[in-house]
Scaffold this motif. Structure first.
Motif, PDB file in Angstrom:
ATOM      1  N   VAL A 351       0.845  -1.204   0.000  1.00 52.31           N
ATOM      2  CA  VAL A 351       0.000   0.000   0.000  1.00 52.31           C
ATOM      3  C   VAL A 351       0.875   1.247   0.000  1.00 52.31           C
ATOM      4  O   VAL A 351       0.628   2.204  -0.748  1.00 52.31           O
ATOM      5  CB  VAL A 351      -0.953   0.001   1.214  1.00 52.31           C
ATOM      6  N   TYR A 352       1.915   1.222   0.846  1.00 51.63           N
ATOM      7  CA  TYR A 352       2.837   2.360   0.901  1.00 51.63           C
ATOM      8  C   TYR A 352       3.513   2.581  -0.455  1.00 51.63           C
ATOM      9  O   TYR A 352       3.607   3.719  -0.945  1.00 51.63           O
ATOM     10  CB  TYR A 352       3.894   2.108   1.983  1.00 51.63           C
ATOM     11  N   LEU A 353       3.969   1.488  -1.076  1.00 53.65           N
ATOM     12  CA  LEU A 353       4.627   1.610  -2.380  1.00 53.65           C
ATOM     13  C   LEU A 353       3.660   2.107  -3.444  1.00 53.65           C
ATOM     14  O   LEU A 353       4.029   2.934  -4.291  1.00 53.65           O
ATOM     15  CB  LEU A 353       5.214   0.262  -2.799  1.00 53.65           C
ATOM     16  N   ALA A 354       2.433   1.607  -3.423  1.00 51.66           N
ATOM     17  CA  ALA A 354       1.450   2.025  -4.425  1.00 51.66           C
ATOM     18  C   ALA A 354       1.141   3.507  -4.307  1.00 51.66           C
ATOM     19  O   ALA A 354       1.016   4.214  -5.318  1.00 51.66           O
ATOM     20  CB  ALA A 354       0.176   1.195  -4.278  1.00 51.66           C
ATOM     21  N   GLU A 355       1.037   4.003  -3.086  1.00 48.47           N
ATOM     22  CA  GLU A 355       0.675   5.405  -2.864  1.00 48.47           C
ATOM     23  C   GLU A 355       1.792   6.364  -3.269  1.00 48.47           C
ATOM     24  O   GLU A 355       1.535   7.526  -3.541  1.00 48.47           O
ATOM     25  CB  GLU A 355       0.294   5.623  -1.400  1.00 48.47           C
ATOM     26  N   ARG A 356       3.031   5.881  -3.322  1.00 45.82           N
ATOM     27  CA  ARG A 356       4.124   6.796  -3.667  1.00 45.82           C
ATOM     28  C   ARG A 356       4.434   6.808  -5.167  1.00 45.82           C
ATOM     29  O   ARG A 356       5.369   7.473  -5.609  1.00 45.82           O
ATOM     30  CB  ARG A 356       5.385   6.452  -2.871  1.00 45.82           C
ATOM     31  N   GLN A 357       3.647   6.059  -5.948  1.00 48.33           N
ATOM     32  CA  GLN A 357       3.893   6.022  -7.392  1.00 48.33           C
ATOM     33  C   GLN A 357       3.537   7.352  -8.060  1.00 48.33           C
ATOM     34  O   GLN A 357       2.529   7.976  -7.723  1.00 48.33           O
ATOM     35  CB  GLN A 357       3.092   4.896  -8.042  1.00 48.33           C
ATOM     36  N   LYS A 358       4.375   7.775  -8.991  1.00 48.67           N
ATOM     37  CA  LYS A 358       4.103   8.988  -9.763  1.00 48.67           C
ATOM     38  C   LYS A 358       3.260   8.679 -11.003  1.00 48.67           C
ATOM     39  O   LYS A 358       2.576   9.549 -11.523  1.00 48.67           O
ATOM     40  CB  LYS A 358       5.417   9.637 -10.202  1.00 48.67           C
ATOM     41  N   SER A 359       3.325   7.446 -11.453  1.00 47.74           N
ATOM     42  CA  SER A 359       2.593   7.012 -12.646  1.00 47.74           C
ATOM     43  C   SER A 359       1.253   6.418 -12.253  1.00 47.74           C
ATOM     44  O   SER A 359       1.168   5.585 -11.332  1.00 47.74           O
ATOM     45  CB  SER A 359       3.420   5.972 -13.405  1.00 47.74           C
ATOM     46  N   GLN A 360       0.181   6.824 -12.941  1.00 51.23           N
ATOM     47  CA  GLN A 360      -1.141   6.240 -12.694  1.00 51.23           C
ATOM     48  C   GLN A 360      -1.134   4.744 -12.962  1.00 51.23           C
ATOM     49  O   GLN A 360      -1.718   3.969 -12.203  1.00 51.23           O
ATOM     50  CB  GLN A 360      -2.182   6.911 -13.598  1.00 51.23           C
ATOM     51  N   PHE A 361      -0.485   4.342 -14.054  1.00 49.07           N
ATOM     52  CA  PHE A 361      -0.430   2.926 -14.410  1.00 49.07           C
ATOM     53  C   PHE A 361       0.200   2.117 -13.279  1.00 49.07           C
ATOM     54  O   PHE A 361      -0.330   1.073 -12.879  1.00 49.07           O
ATOM     55  CB  PHE A 361       0.360   2.735 -15.699  1.00 49.07           C
ATOM     56  N   SER A 362       1.315   2.583 -12.743  1.00 50.79           N
ATOM     57  CA  SER A 362       2.012   1.864 -11.673  1.00 50.79           C
ATOM     58  C   SER A 362       1.160   1.796 -10.416  1.00 50.79           C
ATOM     59  O   SER A 362       1.085   0.752  -9.751  1.00 50.79           O
ATOM     60  CB  SER A 362       3.347   2.542 -11.367  1.00 50.79           C
ATOM     61  N   ARG A 363       0.514   2.915 -10.070  1.00 52.62           N
ATOM     62  CA  ARG A 363      -0.315   2.938  -8.866  1.00 52.62           C
ATOM     63  C   ARG A 363      -1.495   1.964  -8.993  1.00 52.62           C
ATOM     64  O   ARG A 363      -1.798   1.208  -8.062  1.00 52.62           O
ATOM     65  CB  ARG A 363      -0.835   4.347  -8.594  1.00 52.62           C
ATOM     66  N   MET A 364      -2.157   2.007 -10.134  1.00 53.13           N
ATOM     67  CA  MET A 364      -3.325   1.137 -10.330  1.00 53.13           C
ATOM     68  C   MET A 364      -2.930  -0.337 -10.347  1.00 53.13           C
ATOM     69  O   MET A 364      -3.627  -1.184  -9.785  1.00 53.13           O
ATOM     70  CB  MET A 364      -4.036   1.508 -11.622  1.00 53.13           C
ATOM     71  N   TYR A 365      -1.796  -0.623 -10.993  1.00 56.58           N
ATOM     72  CA  TYR A 365      -1.330  -2.010 -10.988  1.00 56.58           C
ATOM     73  C   TYR A 365      -0.976  -2.433  -9.563  1.00 56.58           C
ATOM     74  O   TYR A 365      -1.267  -3.563  -9.147  1.00 56.58           O
ATOM     75  CB  TYR A 365      -0.124  -2.192 -11.906  1.00 56.58           C
ATOM     76  N   GLY A 366      -0.346  -1.541  -8.812  1.00 58.74           N
ATOM     77  CA  GLY A 366      -0.009  -1.843  -7.416  1.00 58.74           C
ATOM     78  C   GLY A 366      -1.235  -2.202  -6.605  1.00 58.74           C
ATOM     79  O   GLY A 366      -1.216  -3.169  -5.824  1.00 58.74           O
ATOM     80  N   TYR A 367      -2.309  -1.471  -6.785  1.00 61.44           N
ATOM     81  CA  TYR A 367      -3.537  -1.787  -6.048  1.00 61.44           C
ATOM     82  C   TYR A 367      -4.181  -3.070  -6.568  1.00 61.44           C
ATOM     83  O   TYR A 367      -4.886  -3.768  -5.827  1.00 61.44           O
ATOM     84  CB  TYR A 367      -4.510  -0.615  -6.088  1.00 61.44           C
ATOM     85  N   GLY A 368      -3.935  -3.403  -7.839  1.00 62.21           N
ATOM     86  CA  GLY A 368      -4.386  -4.695  -8.344  1.00 62.21           C
ATOM     87  C   GLY A 368      -3.669  -5.837  -7.646  1.00 62.21           C
ATOM     88  O   GLY A 368      -4.286  -6.843  -7.264  1.00 62.21           O
ATOM     89  N   VAL A 369      -2.361  -5.688  -7.460  1.00 60.86           N
ATOM     90  CA  VAL A 369      -1.566  -6.679  -6.733  1.00 60.86           C
ATOM     91  C   VAL A 369      -2.091  -6.836  -5.311  1.00 60.86           C
ATOM     92  O   VAL A 369      -2.294  -7.958  -4.820  1.00 60.86           O
ATOM     93  CB  VAL A 369      -0.076  -6.262  -6.708  1.00 60.86           C
ATOM     94  N   ILE A 370      -2.324  -5.716  -4.644  1.00 60.16           N
ATOM     95  CA  ILE A 370      -2.811  -5.735  -3.261  1.00 60.16           C
ATOM     96  C   ILE A 370      -4.164  -6.442  -3.180  1.00 60.16           C
ATOM     97  O   ILE A 370      -4.395  -7.276  -2.290  1.00 60.16           O
ATOM     98  CB  ILE A 370      -2.918  -4.299  -2.709  1.00 60.16           C
ATOM     99  N   SER A 371      -5.071  -6.119  -4.102  1.00 66.80           N
ATOM    100  CA  SER A 371      -6.413  -6.705  -4.082  1.00 66.80           C
ATOM    101  C   SER A 371      -6.371  -8.215  -4.231  1.00 66.80           C
ATOM    102  O   SER A 371      -7.052  -8.941  -3.504  1.00 66.80           O
ATOM    103  CB  SER A 371      -7.265  -6.096  -5.195  1.00 66.80           C
ATOM    104  N   ILE A 372      -5.555  -8.699  -5.168  1.00 64.15           N
ATOM    105  CA  ILE A 372      -5.479 -10.140  -5.416  1.00 64.15           C
ATOM    106  C   ILE A 372      -4.847 -10.870  -4.235  1.00 64.15           C
ATOM    107  O   ILE A 372      -5.344 -11.915  -3.787  1.00 64.15           O
ATOM    108  CB  ILE A 372      -4.693 -10.411  -6.710  1.00 64.15           C
ATOM    109  N   LEU A 373      -3.744 -10.335  -3.710  1.00 61.43           N
ATOM    110  CA  LEU A 373      -3.093 -10.978  -2.559  1.00 61.43           C
ATOM    111  C   LEU A 373      -3.987 -10.956  -1.329  1.00 61.43           C
ATOM    112  O   LEU A 373      -4.061 -11.938  -0.582  1.00 61.43           O
ATOM    113  CB  LEU A 373      -1.762 -10.290  -2.254  1.00 61.43           C
TER     114      LEU A 373
END
Length: 427
Positions: A351-373
């Protein structure tokens, strides 16, 4: 970005948590699958030997994922998604049936389960679509298309049949809410779940009476200045009534008997003690034995290789979906708490890593990872300790299985690569 630069910028805390979970998982797989004769750790005819091989492959894959260009994942996300959807379609013709589900390709030395790979490709495709400059998640058309990206693998996986894996993809809906999807949809979904469960437990009459009372209390206590349109409220009540009336029909005519038995056991719907005991010994057997194994471990467990239920094969599928029961029996509360803490720490770090992303694509993918795990972690442990019905999904990085481990590794390390690349994106 050079390989040296990647390893300097990659988040090593996340990698440490990943390695801890994989390592502890393998130790418990070893304990669960070790035969009385014993053999070498590198005996690939044994399940623990195969898992060690899968771990090696996953580490090599992780290295590759970190060294590919970050833009590769965004540029080819749609292509990767299409490839895995084709693989899911191909199962209906070339798939291998294991335990009643046609979810694998037999590659001779390895059974490939495409649904595990589809998790990270679907998360990539969804992130790509949502980050497109022309996409507005508040528009109905874009909401529908985003939902379609999620539903296509669901519709291909359910007929295998593998409803547990299909359910995992629905967790990606939380990415839509993070990016601005109106919470109205979440409220409707939660209300539908509540009505479904309460109708099964208490019946339609009590559900409707309760809804009417709640609406009446709301109208009485609300401020006079707060105007509530009568027509939408009336429509809500009517739709709730219709949905509640449909629950029993769906339960009796759409659900299979094994699904009805699992709900009966979970919600204590069966009132006949003899029938309930029969369900516990058949459909609920795994959960019952799992609960007993964890309970027998006490505070500190029976010790490594000392689990009587583990060694006696009391819990079916104990090296896959029920691996957490081995932790409970051999390592006790201390062991289960350690695993829970590690998973929780990993999710919070992501969550911390996803929130610090500058790219929308990276942030959204990060939250996809979090949701699945998160849904894997929550449902797997919930079903093992008996608070959720059995649906058959593995514990990430922990359960036995090559496709699952490689799929979860890809899911995680692609995000770590995107995170390591964020400074370049910013500059």
């Amino acid at each position: 970005m050079s390989g040296k630069s990647v390893f300097r910028r990659v988040d090593w805390l996340t990698i440490f948590l990943f390695l801890m979970l994989v390592g502890i998982g393998w130790v418990n797989i070893y304990s669960t699958t070790l035969s009385d004769e014993g053999s070498s750790l590198l005996d690939f005819s044994q399940l623990y030997g195969k898992q060690l091989f899968f771990i090696g492959v996953s580490l090599i894959a992780a290295f590759i994922f970190l060294n590919l260009e970050a833009h590769f994942y965004e540029r080819f996300s749609s292509l990767l998604y299409i490839i895995t959807m084709v693989l899911l379609l191909g199962l209906f013709v070339f798939g291998k049936n294991i335990a009643g589900a046609t979810s694998w390709y037999d590659l001779g030395f390895f059974n490939l389960q495409p649904s595990e790979l589809a998790k990270f490709t679907t998360a990539l495709a969804l992130a790509k679509y949502l980050s497109d400059i022309q996409t507005d998640i508040k528009k109905s058309r874009d909401q529908l298309f985003a939902l379609l990206i999620i539903l296509i693998p669901v519709l291909l996986i359910i007929p295998q049949p593998d409803p547990g894996s299909a359910l995992v993809f629905l967790a990606l809906v939380f990415v839509l809410f993070r990016e601005g999807l109106p919470l109205f949809y979440l409220a409707v979904a939660l209300m539908a779940v509540i009505i479904f469960i309460t109708t099964l437990m208490f019946g339609t009459i009590w559900v409707i009476i309760s809804l009417a009372l709640l609406i009446a209390i709301f109208l009485l206590v609300k401020k006079a200045s707060f105007k509530v349109p009568f027509f939408p409220l009336f429509i809500f009540f009517v739709l709730s009534l219709v949905f509640s009336l449909s629950v029993n029909f769906v339960f009796e005519n759409v659900f299979e008997q094994r699904h009805r038995d699992r709900f009966s056991l979970w919600l204590r719907l069966e009132k006949d003690p003899e029938r309930l005991e029969e369900i516990r010994k058949t459909i609920g057997y795994n959960t019952y034995q799992s609960e007993k194994a964890i309970e027998s471990g006490g505070g500190f467990g029976k010790g490594f290789l000392e689990g009587t239920r583990t060694k006696g094969d009391f819990v079916p599928e104990q090296h896959t979906d029920y691996i957490f029961s081995t932790v409970g029996e051999e390592w006790g509360f201390v062991g289960t708490a350690t695993v829970v803490i590690l998973f929780t720490a990993l999710l919070l770090r992501l969550v911390y890593l996803a929130e610090r992303q500058k790219s929308q694509f990276s942030r959204m993918y990060g939250y996809g990872v979090i949701s699945i795990l998160l849904i894997h972690y929550f449902i797997n442990i919930g079903m093992v300790i008996g608070i959720l019905p059995t649906i058959g999904i593995p514990l990430p990085f922990f359960s036995y299985g090559g496709s699952a481990l490689i799929g979860f590794t890809a899911l995680l390390f692609i995000f770590l690569k995107l995170d390591a690349n964020r400074l370049n994106e910013w500059l």
